[in-house]
Design a protein around this motif. Structure first.
Motif, PDB file in Angstrom:
ATOM      1  N   ARG A  58      27.133  25.775  48.537  1.00 25.27           N
ATOM      2  CA  ARG A  58      26.711  26.912  47.709  1.00 25.27           C
ATOM      3  C   ARG A  58      27.674  28.086  47.854  1.00 25.27           C
ATOM      4  NH1 ARG A  58      21.534  25.395  48.939  1.00 25.27           N
ATOM      5  NH2 ARG A  58      21.458  26.693  50.779  1.00 25.27           N
ATOM      6  N   GLU A  59      28.105  28.346  49.065  1.00 26.84           N
ATOM      7  CA  GLU A  59      29.025  29.463  49.318  1.00 26.84           C
ATOM      8  C   GLU A  59      30.370  29.227  48.629  1.00 26.84           C
ATOM      9  OE1 GLU A  59      30.335  33.139  50.761  1.00 26.84           O
ATOM     10  OE2 GLU A  59      28.329  32.285  50.586  1.00 26.84           O
ATOM     11  N   ILE A  60      30.878  28.011  48.704  1.00 26.65           N
ATOM     12  CA  ILE A  60      32.151  27.689  48.052  1.00 26.65           C
ATOM     13  C   ILE A  60      32.017  27.834  46.545  1.00 26.65           C
ATOM     14  CG2 ILE A  60      33.731  25.788  47.530  1.00 26.65           C
ATOM     15  CD1 ILE A  60      33.354  24.883  50.446  1.00 26.65           C
ATOM     16  N   LYS A  61      30.929  27.323  45.976  1.00 28.50           N
ATOM     17  CA  LYS A  61      30.712  27.446  44.531  1.00 28.50           C
ATOM     18  C   LYS A  61      30.611  28.912  44.123  1.00 28.50           C
ATOM     19  CE  LYS A  61      28.416  23.009  43.966  1.00 28.50           C
ATOM     20  NZ  LYS A  61      27.142  22.320  43.789  1.00 28.50           N
ATOM     21  N   ASN A  66      33.011  33.624  41.472  1.00 28.84           N
ATOM     22  CA  ASN A  66      33.481  35.020  41.490  1.00 28.84           C
ATOM     23  C   ASN A  66      34.955  35.101  41.132  1.00 28.84           C
ATOM     24  OD1 ASN A  66      30.949  35.894  42.231  1.00 28.84           O
ATOM     25  ND2 ASN A  66      31.439  36.128  44.387  1.00 28.84           N
ATOM     26  N   ARG A  67      35.759  34.177  41.640  1.00 28.76           N
ATOM     27  CA  ARG A  67      37.196  34.184  41.346  1.00 28.76           C
ATOM     28  C   ARG A  67      37.427  33.946  39.853  1.00 28.76           C
ATOM     29  NH1 ARG A  67      38.208  36.731  45.593  1.00 28.76           N
ATOM     30  NH2 ARG A  67      38.486  35.591  47.507  1.00 28.76           N
ATOM     31  N   LYS A  68      36.657  33.031  39.270  1.00 32.42           N
ATOM     32  CA  LYS A  68      36.795  32.744  37.850  1.00 32.42           C
ATOM     33  C   LYS A  68      36.458  33.984  37.033  1.00 32.42           C
ATOM     34  CE  LYS A  68      34.995  29.843  34.172  1.00 32.42           C
ATOM     35  NZ  LYS A  68      33.954  28.922  33.771  1.00 32.42           N
ATOM     36  N   HIS A  69      35.385  34.668  37.409  1.00 37.13           N
ATOM     37  CA  HIS A  69      34.996  35.887  36.694  1.00 37.13           C
ATOM     38  C   HIS A  69      36.086  36.952  36.831  1.00 37.13           C
ATOM     39  CE1 HIS A  69      32.519  39.057  35.037  1.00 37.13           C
ATOM     40  NE2 HIS A  69      32.773  39.786  36.104  1.00 37.13           N
ATOM     41  N   ASP A  70      36.632  37.110  38.029  1.00 36.73           N
ATOM     42  CA  ASP A  70      37.707  38.085  38.246  1.00 36.73           C
ATOM     43  C   ASP A  70      38.931  37.751  37.393  1.00 36.73           C
ATOM     44  OD1 ASP A  70      36.083  39.334  40.073  1.00 36.73           O
ATOM     45  OD2 ASP A  70      37.124  38.568  41.849  1.00 36.73           O
ATOM     46  N   LEU A  71      39.280  36.477  37.306  1.00 34.47           N
ATOM     47  CA  LEU A  71      40.430  36.057  36.517  1.00 34.47           C
ATOM     48  C   LEU A  71      40.195  36.332  35.033  1.00 34.47           C
ATOM     49  CD1 LEU A  71      43.201  34.702  36.434  1.00 34.47           C
ATOM     50  CD2 LEU A  71      42.017  32.500  36.277  1.00 34.47           C
TER      51      LEU A  71
END
Length: 109
Positions: A58-61, A66-71
């Protein structure tokens, strides 16, 4: 999860399993009862490991989400900035074109 944290987690689980096993084996109890305790301890360790794995997954997902949203946000900001710059460049070129037309008109007269 960092490699160090993974090693600590594995060592902790292994230590708990070995300690429980030794405690059960040296306890004065019947063999059937001892086997039941070992099986119960194994089941508890397996359930604990499954829960830890679920937490890590869950933490990795969450982090990748979050990284995808930031990108995506960075991309949108870049496109918006480029659109603003394009408008500025077009305005500048239109002004220069008007100046050149004015100078050409003066030279024609």
């Amino acid at each position: 999860m960092s490699n160090n944290t993974g090693n600590v987690l594995i060592a902790l689980l292994a230590g708990a399993a070995v300690g429980a096993g030794i405690g059960i084996l040296f306890a004065p109890d019947k063999g059937t009862r001892t086997r039941e305790k070992i099986k119960h301890g194994y089941d508890d360790a397996k359930d604990n490991l499954v829960h830890k794995w679920d937490d890590v997954s869950r933490e990795i997902k969450r982090k990748f989400s979050n990284r995808k949203h930031d990108l995506e946000k960075t991309y949108e900001d870049l496109v918006e900035s480029m659109n603003d710059k394009n408008g500025d460049i077009i305005s500048f070129l239109e002004k220069k074109l008007a100046d050149l037309k004015e100078q050409n008109a003066k030279l024609q007269n």
